[in-house]
Design a protein around this motif. Structure first.
Motif, short mmCIF file in Angstrom:
data_model
loop_
_atom_site.label_atom_id
_atom_site.label_comp_id
_atom_site.label_asym_id
_atom_site.label_seq_id
_atom_site.Cartn_x
_atom_site.Cartn_y
_atom_site.Cartn_z
N ASP A 157 0.84 -1.20 0.00
CA ASP A 157 0.00 0.00 0.00
C ASP A 157 0.88 1.24 0.00
OD1 ASP A 157 0.92 0.39 2.59
OD2 ASP A 157 -0.93 -0.26 3.55
N SER A 163 0.70 -7.09 1.42
CA SER A 163 -0.33 -8.08 1.65
C SER A 163 -0.34 -9.05 0.48
CB SER A 163 -1.72 -7.42 1.80
OG SER A 163 -2.05 -6.70 0.62
N ARG A 165 -2.68 -11.18 -2.05
CA ARG A 165 -4.05 -11.14 -2.57
C ARG A 165 -4.23 -12.14 -3.71
NH1 ARG A 165 -6.45 -6.01 -1.42
NH2 ARG A 165 -5.17 -4.97 0.17
N ILE A 167 -6.74 -12.38 -6.81
CA ILE A 167 -7.69 -11.48 -7.48
C ILE A 167 -8.18 -12.09 -8.78
CG2 ILE A 167 -6.57 -9.45 -6.48
CD1 ILE A 167 -5.41 -8.89 -9.31
N TRP A 184 -11.64 -8.15 -8.95
CA TRP A 184 -12.41 -8.56 -7.79
C TRP A 184 -11.42 -9.20 -6.82
CZ3 TRP A 184 -17.11 -8.04 -5.65
CH2 TRP A 184 -17.45 -8.91 -4.60
N CYS A 185 -11.29 -8.62 -5.63
CA CYS A 185 -10.34 -9.09 -4.64
C CYS A 185 -11.03 -10.11 -3.73
CB CYS A 185 -9.81 -7.91 -3.82
SG CYS A 185 -8.66 -8.39 -2.52
N GLU A 186 -10.49 -11.32 -3.69
CA GLU A 186 -11.11 -12.37 -2.89
C GLU A 186 -10.87 -12.14 -1.40
OE1 GLU A 186 -10.09 -16.25 -4.31
OE2 GLU A 186 -11.12 -15.94 -6.24
N LEU A 187 -9.83 -11.39 -1.04
CA LEU A 187 -9.59 -11.07 0.36
C LEU A 187 -10.63 -10.08 0.88
CD1 LEU A 187 -7.78 -11.24 2.92
CD2 LEU A 187 -6.45 -9.33 1.95
N ARG A 188 -10.90 -9.02 0.11
CA ARG A 188 -11.83 -7.97 0.53
C ARG A 188 -13.27 -8.23 0.10
NH1 ARG A 188 -8.61 -6.34 4.36
NH2 ARG A 188 -6.69 -5.32 3.62
N ARG A 189 -13.44 -9.23 -0.78
CA ARG A 189 -14.78 -9.55 -1.31
C ARG A 189 -15.42 -8.33 -1.94
NH1 ARG A 189 -14.89 -14.21 -2.65
NH2 ARG A 189 -17.16 -14.07 -2.78
N ASP A 190 -14.63 -7.62 -2.72
CA ASP A 190 -15.12 -6.39 -3.35
C ASP A 190 -14.16 -6.03 -4.48
OD1 ASP A 190 -16.68 -4.21 -3.90
OD2 ASP A 190 -16.33 -3.20 -1.99
N ARG A 192 -11.40 -3.88 -6.31
CA ARG A 192 -10.25 -3.09 -5.91
C ARG A 192 -9.45 -2.70 -7.15
NH1 ARG A 192 -12.63 -2.63 -1.91
NH2 ARG A 192 -11.92 -2.91 0.26
#
Length: 231
Positions: A157, A163, A165, A167, A184-190, A192
């Motif tokens: 970041d 981190s 990820r 994706i 689509w980020c599988e860690l954040r479920r959203d 990115r």
């Protein structure tokens, strides 16, 4: 390289060759097996392309054969020159090489009257020097988007915290100063957006998300419209 692209490249190579070109030489240039070139040549001949020769000796194309000319106006050629120049501002090395190839191909088929913007560099796009070069293979990311394959990223970041990820990449955005991978980020479920210069490592996974790209892109584009400032 997709088969249709490879067939086109074979035609281009034979068009400009001054002597027979062997399958081995074509295979080396296109980075494929020699037997692949034998099959491609046979396919082109079956389509009535005027290619003559045989394995071990080389292939030639009948003199005078050409692809249909590009019917582009001066303004359309200028648009291409500027667009290719802007593309070269990215740090996507494969696309920059492709831009130079496109420029050369266009120059060979344009009528002389419309070649001035390419022959005489009167349109300039200053090059952007990115402060932190891209270390990953952006061509691999674009291939993963086309093939709907997941990516494993090691991402940092803005403060340098890293981190890991997994994706599902669906698009790339080429801004003037930086490139982003939309996924689509599988860690954040959203959704990115990952800056390419902050991706420390990228690995294409065997796991696929086949058939999901169009749905994900539609949902992401809808989100972008909702979040766009109202005028």
């Amino acid at each position: 390289m997709r088969r249709t692209t490879r067939l086109f490249e074979i035609i281009q190579l034979l068009r400009v060759a001054r002597k027979p070109v062997t399958a081995e030489a074509i295979a080396a240039q296109l980075e494929v097996a020699k037997r692949t070139i034998y099959r491609d040549i046979a396919s082109l001949q079956a389509l009535s392309m005027p290619i003559y020769g045989e394995a071990g000796i080389g292939y030639v194309m009948r003199s005078g054969y050409d692809l249909p000319p590009l019917m582009l106006s001066i303004e359309e050629v200028e648009a291409l020159v500027v667009a290719l120049g802007l593309l070269e501002r990215t740090d996507d090395r494969a696309l920059k090489a492709a831009a130079g190839s496109i420029r050369a191909k266009i120059a060979t088929v344009l009528p002389v009257a419309n070649r001035e913007p390419i022959d005489k560099t009167s349109l300039f796009v200053p090059q952007w020097i990115h402060p932190e070069p891209i270390s990953i293979d952006l061509a691999a990311i674009r291939l993963a988007i086309r093939d709907e394959r997941k990516l494993l990223l090691h991402y940092a970041d803005v403060e340098g915290r890293e981190s890991r990820r997994v994706i599902r990449p669906i698009a790339m955005i080429y801004y003037v100063e930086v490139m982003h991978v939309v996924a689509w980020c599988e860690l954040r479920r959203d959704f990115r957006s990952f800056r390419a210069d902050r991706i420390r490592h990228c690995e294409v996974m065997e796991e696929r998300f086949e058939g999901e790209s169009a749905v994900l892109r539609t949902a992401w584009e809808a989100r972008q419209r909702e979040e766009a400032p109202q005028r």
